[in-house]
Motif scaffolding. Structure first.
Motif, PDB file in Angstrom:
ATOM      1  N   SER A  26       0.830  -1.204   0.000  1.00  9.39           N
ATOM      2  CA  SER A  26       0.000   0.000   0.000  1.00  9.39           C
ATOM      3  C   SER A  26       0.865   1.255   0.000  1.00  9.39           C
ATOM      4  CB  SER A  26      -0.911  -0.012   1.229  1.00  9.39           C
ATOM      5  OG  SER A  26      -1.536   1.216   1.404  1.00  9.39           O
ATOM      6  N   LEU A  27       1.931   1.234   0.768  1.00 11.21           N
ATOM      7  CA  LEU A  27       2.858   2.373   0.836  1.00 11.21           C
ATOM      8  C   LEU A  27       3.506   2.627  -0.517  1.00 11.21           C
ATOM      9  CD1 LEU A  27       4.397   4.091   3.255  1.00 11.21           C
ATOM     10  CD2 LEU A  27       6.244   2.586   2.584  1.00 11.21           C
ATOM     11  N   ILE A  28       4.002   1.564  -1.155  1.00 10.52           N
ATOM     12  CA  ILE A  28       4.630   1.699  -2.467  1.00 10.52           C
ATOM     13  C   ILE A  28       3.615   2.219  -3.485  1.00 10.52           C
ATOM     14  CG2 ILE A  28       5.639   0.415  -4.404  1.00 10.52           C
ATOM     15  CD1 ILE A  28       6.881  -1.466  -2.324  1.00 10.52           C
ATOM     16  N   PHE A  29       2.438   1.655  -3.480  1.00 12.60           N
ATOM     17  CA  PHE A  29       1.391   2.019  -4.417  1.00 12.60           C
ATOM     18  C   PHE A  29       1.016   3.492  -4.285  1.00 12.60           C
ATOM     19  CE2 PHE A  29      -3.028   1.703  -6.023  1.00 12.60           C
ATOM     20  CZ  PHE A  29      -2.780   1.051  -7.217  1.00 12.60           C
ATOM     21  N   PHE A  30       0.761   3.931  -3.064  1.00 13.00           N
ATOM     22  CA  PHE A  30       0.313   5.301  -2.811  1.00 13.00           C
ATOM     23  C   PHE A  30       1.380   6.322  -3.204  1.00 13.00           C
ATOM     24  CE2 PHE A  30      -0.221   8.945   0.058  1.00 13.00           C
ATOM     25  CZ  PHE A  30      -1.510   9.307  -0.253  1.00 13.00           C
ATOM     26  N   TYR A  31       2.601   6.124  -2.721  1.00 17.01           N
ATOM     27  CA  TYR A  31       3.647   7.112  -2.976  1.00 17.01           C
ATOM     28  C   TYR A  31       4.186   7.059  -4.405  1.00 17.01           C
ATOM     29  CZ  TYR A  31       3.678   8.537   1.868  1.00 17.01           C
ATOM     30  OH  TYR A  31       3.317   9.043   3.087  1.00 17.01           O
ATOM     31  N   SER A  32       4.141   5.897  -5.036  1.00 13.02           N
ATOM     32  CA  SER A  32       4.595   5.850  -6.426  1.00 13.02           C
ATOM     33  C   SER A  32       3.619   6.589  -7.338  1.00 13.02           C
ATOM     34  CB  SER A  32       4.798   4.412  -6.894  1.00 13.02           C
ATOM     35  OG  SER A  32       3.589   3.720  -6.937  1.00 13.02           O
ATOM     36  N   PHE A  33       2.311   6.496  -7.070  1.00 12.55           N
ATOM     37  CA  PHE A  33       1.360   7.272  -7.857  1.00 12.55           C
ATOM     38  C   PHE A  33       1.544   8.768  -7.620  1.00 12.55           C
ATOM     39  CE2 PHE A  33      -1.776   3.597  -8.357  1.00 12.55           C
ATOM     40  CZ  PHE A  33      -1.395   3.407  -9.675  1.00 12.55           C
ATOM     41  N   GLY A  34       1.804   9.153  -6.387  1.00 17.38           N
ATOM     42  CA  GLY A  34       2.051  10.564  -6.092  1.00 17.38           C
ATOM     43  C   GLY A  34       3.285  11.089  -6.794  1.00 17.38           C
ATOM     44  N   GLY A  35       4.359  10.297  -6.761  1.00 14.78           N
ATOM     45  CA  GLY A  35       5.583  10.695  -7.447  1.00 14.78           C
ATOM     46  C   GLY A  35       5.422  10.700  -8.951  1.00 14.78           C
ATOM     47  N   SER A  36       4.667   9.750  -9.471  1.00 11.28           N
ATOM     48  CA  SER A  36       4.428   9.699 -10.913  1.00 11.28           C
ATOM     49  C   SER A  36       3.714  10.950 -11.394  1.00 11.28           C
ATOM     50  CB  SER A  36       3.594   8.472 -11.271  1.00 11.28           C
ATOM     51  OG  SER A  36       4.313   7.302 -11.033  1.00 11.28           O
ATOM     52  N   GLU A  37       2.848  11.482 -10.559  1.00 13.25           N
ATOM     53  CA  GLU A  37       2.122  12.697 -10.940  1.00 13.25           C
ATOM     54  C   GLU A  37       3.086  13.863 -11.199  1.00 13.25           C
ATOM     55  OE1 GLU A  37      -1.186  14.936 -11.938  1.00 13.25           O
ATOM     56  OE2 GLU A  37      -1.101  12.803 -11.505  1.00 13.25           O
ATOM     57  N   PHE A  38       4.088  14.015 -10.342  1.00 20.45           N
ATOM     58  CA  PHE A  38       5.058  15.098 -10.552  1.00 20.45           C
ATOM     59  C   PHE A  38       5.881  14.865 -11.823  1.00 20.45           C
ATOM     60  CE2 PHE A  38       4.331  16.005  -6.033  1.00 20.45           C
ATOM     61  CZ  PHE A  38       4.126  17.361  -6.128  1.00 20.45           C
ATOM     62  N   PHE A  39       6.262  13.610 -12.077  1.00 23.78           N
ATOM     63  CA  PHE A  39       6.995  13.321 -13.302  1.00 23.78           C
ATOM     64  C   PHE A  39       6.128  13.545 -14.533  1.00 23.78           C
ATOM     65  CE2 PHE A  39      10.039  11.078 -10.584  1.00 23.78           C
ATOM     66  CZ  PHE A  39      11.223  11.467 -11.183  1.00 23.78           C
ATOM     67  N   LEU A  40       4.857  13.151 -14.476  1.00 23.86           N
ATOM     68  CA  LEU A  40       3.960  13.377 -15.609  1.00 23.86           C
ATOM     69  C   LEU A  40       3.742  14.866 -15.856  1.00 23.86           C
ATOM     70  CD1 LEU A  40       1.377  10.531 -14.994  1.00 23.86           C
ATOM     71  CD2 LEU A  40       3.036  10.668 -16.854  1.00 23.86           C
ATOM     72  N   LEU A  41       3.643  15.636 -14.784  1.00 27.69           N
ATOM     73  CA  LEU A  41       3.521  17.090 -14.943  1.00 27.69           C
ATOM     74  C   LEU A  41       4.794  17.680 -15.538  1.00 27.69           C
ATOM     75  CD1 LEU A  41       1.626  17.926 -11.646  1.00 27.69           C
ATOM     76  CD2 LEU A  41       0.744  18.189 -13.962  1.00 27.69           C
ATOM     77  N   ALA A  42       5.943  17.123 -15.196  1.00 23.80           N
ATOM     78  CA  ALA A  42       7.209  17.578 -15.791  1.00 23.80           C
ATOM     79  C   ALA A  42       7.254  17.243 -17.282  1.00 23.80           C
ATOM     80  CB  ALA A  42       8.395  16.950 -15.061  1.00 23.80           C
ATOM     81  N   VAL A  43       6.788  16.054 -17.645  1.00 19.40           N
ATOM     82  CA  VAL A  43       6.734  15.672 -19.058  1.00 19.40           C
ATOM     83  C   VAL A  43       5.780  16.601 -19.809  1.00 19.40           C
ATOM     84  CG1 VAL A  43       5.991  13.855 -20.662  1.00 19.40           C
ATOM     85  CG2 VAL A  43       7.382  13.273 -18.669  1.00 19.40           C
ATOM     86  N   MET A  44       4.648  16.906 -19.198  1.00 20.80           N
ATOM     87  CA  MET A  44       3.697  17.826 -19.831  1.00 20.80           C
ATOM     88  C   MET A  44       4.299  19.212 -20.001  1.00 20.80           C
ATOM     89  SD  MET A  44       0.188  16.678 -17.934  1.00 20.80           S
ATOM     90  CE  MET A  44      -0.747  18.071 -18.520  1.00 20.80           C
ATOM     91  N   SER A  45       5.055  19.675 -19.017  1.00 15.54           N
ATOM     92  CA  SER A  45       5.667  21.005 -19.138  1.00 15.54           C
ATOM     93  C   SER A  45       6.717  21.014 -20.247  1.00 15.54           C
ATOM     94  CB  SER A  45       6.268  21.455 -17.811  1.00 15.54           C
ATOM     95  OG  SER A  45       7.421  20.724 -17.500  1.00 15.54           O
ATOM     96  N   TYR A  46       7.442  19.912 -20.403  1.00 10.58           N
ATOM     97  CA  TYR A  46       8.410  19.824 -21.502  1.00 10.58           C
ATOM     98  C   TYR A  46       7.688  19.848 -22.844  1.00 10.58           C
ATOM     99  CZ  TYR A  46      12.110  18.098 -24.529  1.00 10.58           C
ATOM    100  OH  TYR A  46      13.014  17.962 -25.548  1.00 10.58           O
ATOM    101  N   ASP A  47       6.572  19.129 -22.933  1.00  9.35           N
ATOM    102  CA  ASP A  47       5.775  19.136 -24.150  1.00  9.35           C
ATOM    103  C   ASP A  47       5.278  20.546 -24.472  1.00  9.35           C
ATOM    104  OD1 ASP A  47       4.221  17.675 -26.291  1.00  9.35           O
ATOM    105  OD2 ASP A  47       2.570  18.585 -25.155  1.00  9.35           O
TER     106      ASP A  47
END
Length: 161
Positions: A7-28
């Motif tokens: 549960s810990l891995i699942f929750f925090y990995s989704f949270g971290g993925s959101e910041f990376f996805l927002l970074a990818v969107m900003s690069y786009d």
């Protein structure tokens, strides 16, 4: 305990993925506004797939190692103070808290702070280009970037909370 770790891995990995996805969107956004004629060359399908894969994979890789280390540690108690298994899980181990806090700061830096700095950098470059452009370009840039910035601000406030 293993479900709590999952549960810990699942929750925090989704949270971290959101910041990376927002970074990818900003690069786009940066490429589409600052280098519109080169967009098709720079943002190929394979590059987008790699970026999205990294956005999902990097946070998981950062969290799996501490989770495996924690699964081998002995618990002194099993009384969680929250609704879900979060970072308070570290307080349940008999060992000292130095190692989990250090790895937590490293994960925070790599998964949240670095993508945020990248996002700020790309938007600063976008603002510089837009400031020098015509009114039509400014309107199109605002129309393109405003929803992304609102999501970024909303999610950042949620993560800080």
């Amino acid at each position: 305990m293993s479900l709590c770790t999952f549960s810990l891995i699942f929750f925090y990995s989704f949270g971290g993925s959101e910041f990376f996805l927002l970074a990818v969107m900003s690069y786009d956004r940066y490429v589409s506004i600052c280098k519109p004629l080169q967009y098709a060359i720079i943002m190929k399908k394979i590059k987008a797939i790699v970026f999205v894969g990294l956005a999902w994979g990097v946070p998981v890789c950062h969290l799996v190692v501490p989770a495996i280390q924690n699964s081998k540690k002995e618990l002194c108690s099993f009384k969680l103070t929250g609704i879900f298994c979060n970072s308070s899980l570290n307080d349940l181990f008999c060992a000292g808290l130095g190692e989990p806090k250090i790895s937590g700061f490293i994960i925070l830096f790599n998964v949240v702070i670095l993508p945020m700095l990248f996002i700020i950098f790309t938007y600063a470059k976008i603002l510089i280009v837009v400031y020098k452009s015509s009114r039509k370009v400014r309107g199109k840039a605002a129309q393109t970037c405003l929803p992304h910035l609102l999501v970024l601000i909303n999610y950042s406030c949620l993560a800080i909370y």
